[in-house]
Design an enzyme around this catalytic site. Structure first.
Site, PDB file in Angstrom:
ATOM      1  N   HIS A   1       0.856  -1.186   0.000  1.00 57.10           N
ATOM      2  CA  HIS A   1       0.000   0.000   0.000  1.00 57.10           C
ATOM      3  C   HIS A   1       0.894   1.238   0.000  1.00 57.10           C
ATOM      4  O   HIS A   1       2.030   1.202   0.476  1.00 57.10           O
ATOM      5  CB  HIS A   1      -0.891   0.019   1.235  1.00 57.10           C
ATOM      6  CG  HIS A   1      -1.969  -1.014   1.217  1.00 57.10           C
ATOM      7  ND1 HIS A   1      -3.072  -0.926   2.028  1.00 57.10           N
ATOM      8  CD2 HIS A   1      -2.122  -2.152   0.488  1.00 57.10           C
ATOM      9  CE1 HIS A   1      -3.855  -1.962   1.811  1.00 57.10           C
ATOM     10  NE2 HIS A   1      -3.297  -2.728   0.882  1.00 57.10           N
TER      11      HIS A   1
ATOM     12  N   GLU B   1       0.896   3.839   1.824  1.00 59.95           N
ATOM     13  CA  GLU B   1       1.347   4.249   3.157  1.00 59.95           C
ATOM     14  C   GLU B   1       2.552   3.439   3.617  1.00 59.95           C
ATOM     15  O   GLU B   1       3.535   3.979   4.128  1.00 59.95           O
ATOM     16  CB  GLU B   1       0.235   4.075   4.202  1.00 59.95           C
ATOM     17  CG  GLU B   1      -1.024   4.842   3.915  1.00 59.95           C
ATOM     18  CD  GLU B   1      -2.071   4.003   3.185  1.00 59.95           C
ATOM     19  OE1 GLU B   1      -1.751   3.380   2.150  1.00 59.95           O
ATOM     20  OE2 GLU B   1      -3.225   3.998   3.647  1.00 59.95           O
TER      21      GLU B   1
ATOM     22  N   CYS C   1      -6.264   1.627   5.903  1.00 51.02           N
ATOM     23  CA  CYS C   1      -6.884   0.390   6.367  1.00 51.02           C
ATOM     24  C   CYS C   1      -6.250  -0.021   7.705  1.00 51.02           C
ATOM     25  O   CYS C   1      -5.304   0.618   8.180  1.00 51.02           O
ATOM     26  CB  CYS C   1      -6.687  -0.709   5.333  1.00 51.02           C
ATOM     27  SG  CYS C   1      -4.955  -1.244   5.159  1.00 51.02           S
TER      28      CYS C   1
ATOM     29  N   CYS D   1      -2.431  -0.641   7.558  1.00 44.77           N
ATOM     30  CA  CYS D   1      -1.653   0.592   7.458  1.00 44.77           C
ATOM     31  C   CYS D   1      -1.693   1.390   8.760  1.00 44.77           C
ATOM     32  O   CYS D   1      -0.667   1.935   9.179  1.00 44.77           O
ATOM     33  CB  CYS D   1      -2.140   1.426   6.284  1.00 44.77           C
ATOM     34  SG  CYS D   1      -1.755   0.650   4.695  1.00 44.77           S
TER      35      CYS D   1
END
Length: 167
Positions: A66, A68, A96, A99
């Protein structure tokens, strides 16, 4: 940097809007390579860029890639430290649960996200993990900076994907 530089990147941001605008540029780069358009930027206490990335889960065949997570890795490498206590992460979509966990472990000062995620958002929408006071570090999570632009980008991406799937 984790992301291929397609142009000269700014290395200093004066405010939240400027940092988020750059995260949106990265999100558009993700979209250009058929990744979900999410971009993330990490800046230090003075607004200096220390990490940046966009989603790469598909291209890397990595469910943890992801924006992040990749931006955190980039910032930690830049500072040669896995802790980022004075840093702020700007991301175009509400993080999410995976993360949020990584963001808390990095000990970020702040996380600023654009669009809310009504399906997997773990800062306010579905879950509110930062509200658990039992956690040993508290990070400030703020939403809404450039939310409309980020939401439009995501909606268009998924609309195009659905249209391709039905043809």
């Amino acid at each position: 940097m984790v992301v291929k530089r397609l142009f000269d990147w700014p290395n200093q941001f004066d405010d939240d809007e400027a940092a988020m605008a750059f995260a949106l540029v990265l999100a558009k780069q993700a979209e250009a390579v058929n990744e979900v358009p999410v971009g993330a930027v990490v800046v230090d206490a003075k607004g200096k860029l220390i990490g940046a990335a966009y989603n790469q889960t598909i291209s890397k065949n990595d469910p943890t890639a992801h924006a992040e997570i990749l931006a955190l890795r980039d910032a930690a490498k830049t500072l040669a430290n896995y802790r980022l206590p004075q840093a702020t992460l700007f991301v175009t979509l509400e993080p999410c649960a995976m993360c949020v966990g990584a963001l808390l472990h990095a000990r970020l000062k702040r996380v600023v996200y654009a669009a809310s995620d009504p399906k997997t958002g773990a800062c306010h929408s579905v879950l509110n993990l930062p509200d658990f006071r039992q956690l040993n570090h508290q990070t400030v999570f703020e939403g809404g900076v450039a939310a409309a632009e980020a939401a439009v980008l995501l909606r268009q991406f998924f609309r195009q994907r659905r249209n391709k799937a039905t043809k």
